[in-house]
Design an enzyme around this catalytic site. Structure first.
Site, PDB file in Angstrom:
ATOM      1  CE  LYS A 251     -32.736  39.153 -37.653  1.00 13.89           C
ATOM      2  NZ  LYS A 251     -32.036  37.906 -37.481  1.00 13.89           N
ATOM      3  CG  PHE A 340     -31.723  39.408 -48.034  1.00 14.79           C
ATOM      4  CD1 PHE A 340     -30.648  40.261 -47.931  1.00 14.79           C
ATOM      5  CD2 PHE A 340     -31.818  38.321 -47.160  1.00 14.79           C
ATOM      6  CE1 PHE A 340     -29.662  40.051 -46.985  1.00 14.79           C
ATOM      7  CE2 PHE A 340     -30.828  38.094 -46.202  1.00 14.79           C
ATOM      8  CZ  PHE A 340     -29.741  38.961 -46.122  1.00 14.79           C
TER       9      PHE A 340
HETATM   10  P1  ATP Z   1     -29.279  37.808 -35.339  1.00 18.00           P
HETATM   11  O1  ATP Z   1     -28.693  36.945 -34.272  1.00 18.00           O
HETATM   12  O2  ATP Z   1     -30.436  38.637 -34.909  1.00 18.00           O
HETATM   13  O3  ATP Z   1     -29.509  37.093 -36.645  1.00 18.00           O
HETATM   14  P2  ATP Z   1     -26.865  38.978 -36.305  1.00 18.00           P
HETATM   15  O4  ATP Z   1     -25.945  39.751 -35.428  1.00 18.00           O
HETATM   16  O5  ATP Z   1     -26.447  37.637 -36.802  1.00 18.00           O
HETATM   17  O6  ATP Z   1     -28.253  38.935 -35.581  1.00 18.00           O
HETATM   18  P3  ATP Z   1     -27.836  41.200 -37.727  1.00 18.00           P
HETATM   19  O7  ATP Z   1     -27.156  41.982 -38.768  1.00 18.00           O
HETATM   20  O8  ATP Z   1     -28.001  41.858 -36.428  1.00 18.00           O
HETATM   21  O9  ATP Z   1     -27.112  39.812 -37.601  1.00 18.00           O
HETATM   22  O10 ATP Z   1     -29.271  40.794 -38.243  1.00 18.00           O
HETATM   23  C1  ATP Z   1     -29.426  40.530 -39.587  1.00 18.00           C
HETATM   24  C2  ATP Z   1     -29.275  39.055 -39.842  1.00 18.00           C
HETATM   25  O11 ATP Z   1     -30.549  38.523 -40.085  1.00 18.00           O
HETATM   26  C3  ATP Z   1     -28.483  38.813 -41.101  1.00 18.00           C
HETATM   27  O12 ATP Z   1     -27.129  38.588 -40.823  1.00 18.00           O
HETATM   28  C4  ATP Z   1     -29.150  37.622 -41.740  1.00 18.00           C
HETATM   29  O13 ATP Z   1     -28.460  36.439 -41.382  1.00 18.00           O
HETATM   30  C5  ATP Z   1     -30.512  37.552 -41.107  1.00 18.00           C
HETATM   31  N1  ATP Z   1     -31.630  37.822 -42.039  1.00 18.00           N
HETATM   32  C6  ATP Z   1     -32.699  37.050 -42.183  1.00 18.00           C
HETATM   33  N2  ATP Z   1     -33.570  37.569 -43.045  1.00 18.00           N
HETATM   34  C7  ATP Z   1     -33.046  38.723 -43.463  1.00 18.00           C
HETATM   35  C8  ATP Z   1     -33.496  39.722 -44.362  1.00 18.00           C
HETATM   36  N3  ATP Z   1     -34.656  39.637 -44.985  1.00 18.00           N
HETATM   37  N4  ATP Z   1     -32.684  40.786 -44.558  1.00 18.00           N
HETATM   38  C9  ATP Z   1     -31.512  40.888 -43.902  1.00 18.00           C
HETATM   39  N5  ATP Z   1     -31.040  39.980 -43.042  1.00 18.00           N
HETATM   40  C10 ATP Z   1     -31.801  38.898 -42.818  1.00 18.00           C
END
Ligand code: ATP
Length: 606
Positions: A251, A340
């Site tokens: 991530k 990705f």
């Molecule tokens: P967080 O604060 O944990 O990043 P969020 O609410 O912004 O959470 P989520 O959909 O919950 O977003 O978590 C996925 C986020 O992680 C994506 O929006 C992206 O920005 C990030 N990310 C980083 N690496 C990846 C990956 N390999 N695949 C998908 N998302 C990824």
């Protein structure tokens, strides 16, 4: 037809805010639409109800602090008057802001109430939108202040309070965007998710009884991203994806960006569907050359790659590097996009294909360029090797069992990455979905309740009101002393300024004033008992010239630790905040680096 008055909309807002039942809020909203919004006028009202989704006018450039200054000037108040200070210190509690502390619009409403009449100013919804357009296009503070002053003259305190909330894009009505969309039209949310265009939704779906055929995504229109559901641990994640073919990915901690390519036209849409054209300077040519489809939408993360360290830079430097690229500055750091996923190729949306198929498309369509444009597709079985044949870390693997997930998670944690994402390889990509096709596992919380007691080792002068006064501190961790001795050296750890009231901050600064020594950089080195880096972001204006005279601060960070390149300690805090001043704790009881690192590691995975 006479134009609907803004005061009618304000009554709806006030009513919705007071009502507890979301069903009643929805039906009141429906009534408003039926009675006051005749065909064609939905958008002008709905954009005020959902200001965070409106992209028709630019941004106002008015966060609370700037808005406070503009309002003070627009109201013709003296900057040091009681009410002006209330606005500036809206976040702080105590006598100055009273019960409304922390809620800027309520503090502003109180101030306005004493200055505006009760009678409605008579503006129509259209008038308010026109004035907000002017506010957004005003080029400087003086112009913004003048538009605000017009608004103040033409509204009462209630109306102005709602306008301020619209400007700050949060009405706090206690009704979800989903319910508003649903009440407007059963297909509104779906259409918004694939277009991110509120105006189009309001105009296309005027007739509630007419269903709209599900629309696919388009190049050039931002799509609301597929999201990840949070899971507590690897076992939970594995159970949730039971029987599925699973890929585990690192991530990355950057900006979620959708790249839309249409020939030579490139857009960089953020999660909030803002077009970040500043990324174009460093990236557009690369996308044009290395994305082999003429029309294409990529989904991924924008990061900064450090060519000298051969790794990604810490979170938060994207904008700075984008600006450096724009200004043509030479740097070891460059923007790097990690794709990705792929959502559109040629003339077709591919979100309905499986992730496995989309990975194949990514491989075909995208020519990676080391440190600039990378693809995140599985690079081998975890069971065999968690590194690529080249020896470089692999960021994506097929997992066969929960142990694979656990191992990859541990590796990323050790590597101080943000965590991992698990994805069902058979799943399609769905706008705005967080139902569990993607799961995220994050390690990074400092255990709740563990305040960090750190020592003030330097200070930074403030600006504006606090110009010439120390307004932020450089704090340090101790080098672990030998048993029964006091620490002798301190490592710089982070810079912190928020959390204390003005009075508390003044008290600390005054107590330390006799020990502040100006940092005459580069003529004089820092005091020998401090270990610091030579990073300009760290460089304080003054040092505390004897640690024994200094003060301990308890700081917290509700987000996470970051690997530190700016400070001498190995990790620093993201968004640190002073919790309290520990006059009761002697300087030598400052947390030591080793204990802090242990704390960071022990927080991981919990
Ligand atoms: P967080 O604060 O944990 O990043 P969020 O609410 O912004 O959470 P989520 O959909 O919950 O977003 O978590 C996925 C986020 O992680 C994506 O929006 C992206 O920005 C990030 N990310 C980083 N690496 C990846 C990956 N390999 N695949 C998908 N998302 C990824």
């Amino acid at each position: 037809m006479t134009e609907t008055k803004f005061s009618v909309l304000c009554s709806l807002f006030t009513w919705m805010q007071r009502s507890k039942s979301s069903a009643k809020k929805s039906s009141k909203f429906r009534k408003f639409l039926d009675t006051f919004c005749h065909s064609g006028h939905y958008f002008s009202a709905i954009r005020l109800l959902l200001p965070s989704l409106d992209r028709e006018r630019g941004t106002y450039g008015l966060k609370e602090s700037v808005l406070a200054t503009c309002l003070i000037d627009a109201l013709g108040m003296s900057r040091d008057s009681h009410d002006a200070l209330r606005l500036v210190n809206w976040r702080k509690g105590g006598a100055q802001t009273g019960a409304n502390a922390g809620n800027f619009s309520l503090v502003a409403a109180e101030v306005l109430q004493r200055r505006q009449g009760m009678a409605s100013g008579g503006l129509t919804i259209k008038d308010v939108n026109d004035l907000l357009d002017r506010l957004a296009s005003a080029e400087n503070r003086a112009e913004k202040t003048s538009v605000l002053s017009t608004l103040i003259n033409k509204t009462n305190a209630q109306e102005m309070k709602w306008i301020i909330m619209i400007i700050l894009k949060d009405l706090k009505l206690g009704i979800s965007e989903k319910s508003i969309f649903h009440e407007f039209h059963p297909d509104a949310e779906d259409l918004f998710n694939v277009t991110c265009d509120l105006k189009l939704v309001c105009e296309k779906l005027r007739d509630r009884s007419q269903r709209h055929k599900r629309q696919d995504i388009e190049v050039g229109k931002a799509v609301r991203p597929q999201l990840a559901m949070r899971v507590a641990n690897a076992a939970g994640a594995w159970k949730k994806l039971h029987g599925k073919e699973v890929v585990v990915e690192c991530k990355f901690d950057g900006d979620r960006i959708q790249i839309h390519k249409n020939g030579t036209e490139i857009h960089f849409f953020s999660r909030n569907f803002l077009d970040h054209s500043e990324y174009g300077h460093g990236m557009s040519d690369i996308i044009i050359q290395n994305v082999l489809a003429d029309r294409c939408i990529l989904d991924g993360e924008m990061l900064v790659w450090d060519t000298s360290l051969n790794r990604f830079a810490e979170f938060g430097s994207n904008q700075e590097i984008a600006k450096a690229a724009k200004d043509g500055l030479d740097s070891d750091r460059q923007l790097c996009y990690i794709a990705f996923d792929i959502l559109y190729v040629g003339d077709t949306s591919v979100i309905h294909q499986s992730l496995k198929e989309r990975h194949e498309l990514l491989r075909k369509v995208l020519k990676p360029l080391k440190g600039r444009l990378e693809i995140l597709v599985p690079n081998g079985d975890l069971g065999l090797n968690s590194h690529c044949p080249s020896g470089e870390p692999c960021w994506s693997h097929i997992a066969h069992n929960v142990d694979d997930v656990e191992r990859f998670f541990k590796e990323t944690v050790e590597n101080r990455d943000e965590g991992i994402v698990l994805k069902d390889l058979g799943s399609k990509w769905e706008p705005s979905d967080r139902s569990g096709k993607w799961l995220k596992l994050k390690p990074d919380y400092i255990r709740a309740g563990s305040d960090l007691d750190v020592l003030i080792i330097g200070g930074y002068y403030g600006s504006g009101r606090r110009g010439g006064e120390v307004a932020q501190f450089l704090v340090g961790l101790a080098e672990r002393p030998a048993p029964n001795t006091y620490p002798r050296r301190f490592l710089s750890f982070c810079r912190v300024g928020t959390g204390l009231s003005d009075e508390e901050l003044d008290a600390v600064a005054t107590k330390l004033k006799p020990f502040f020594r100006k940092y005459e950089y580069p003529r004089k080195p820092p005091p020998s008992f401090y270990q610091v880096t030579n990073n300009s972001k760290e460089r304080p204006d003054v040092w505390v010239d004897s640690p024994e005279k200094s003060i301990i601060l308890s700081i917290t960070s509700d987000i996470r630790t970051i690997r530190s390149e700016v400070f001498a300690a190995p990790y620093s805090l993201r968004f640190p905040r002073i919790d309290r001043v520990r006059y009761d704790k002697p300087w030598h009881e400052c947390l030591d680096v080793q204990s802090f690192v242990e704390l960071v590691h022990s927080s991981n995975g919990t």
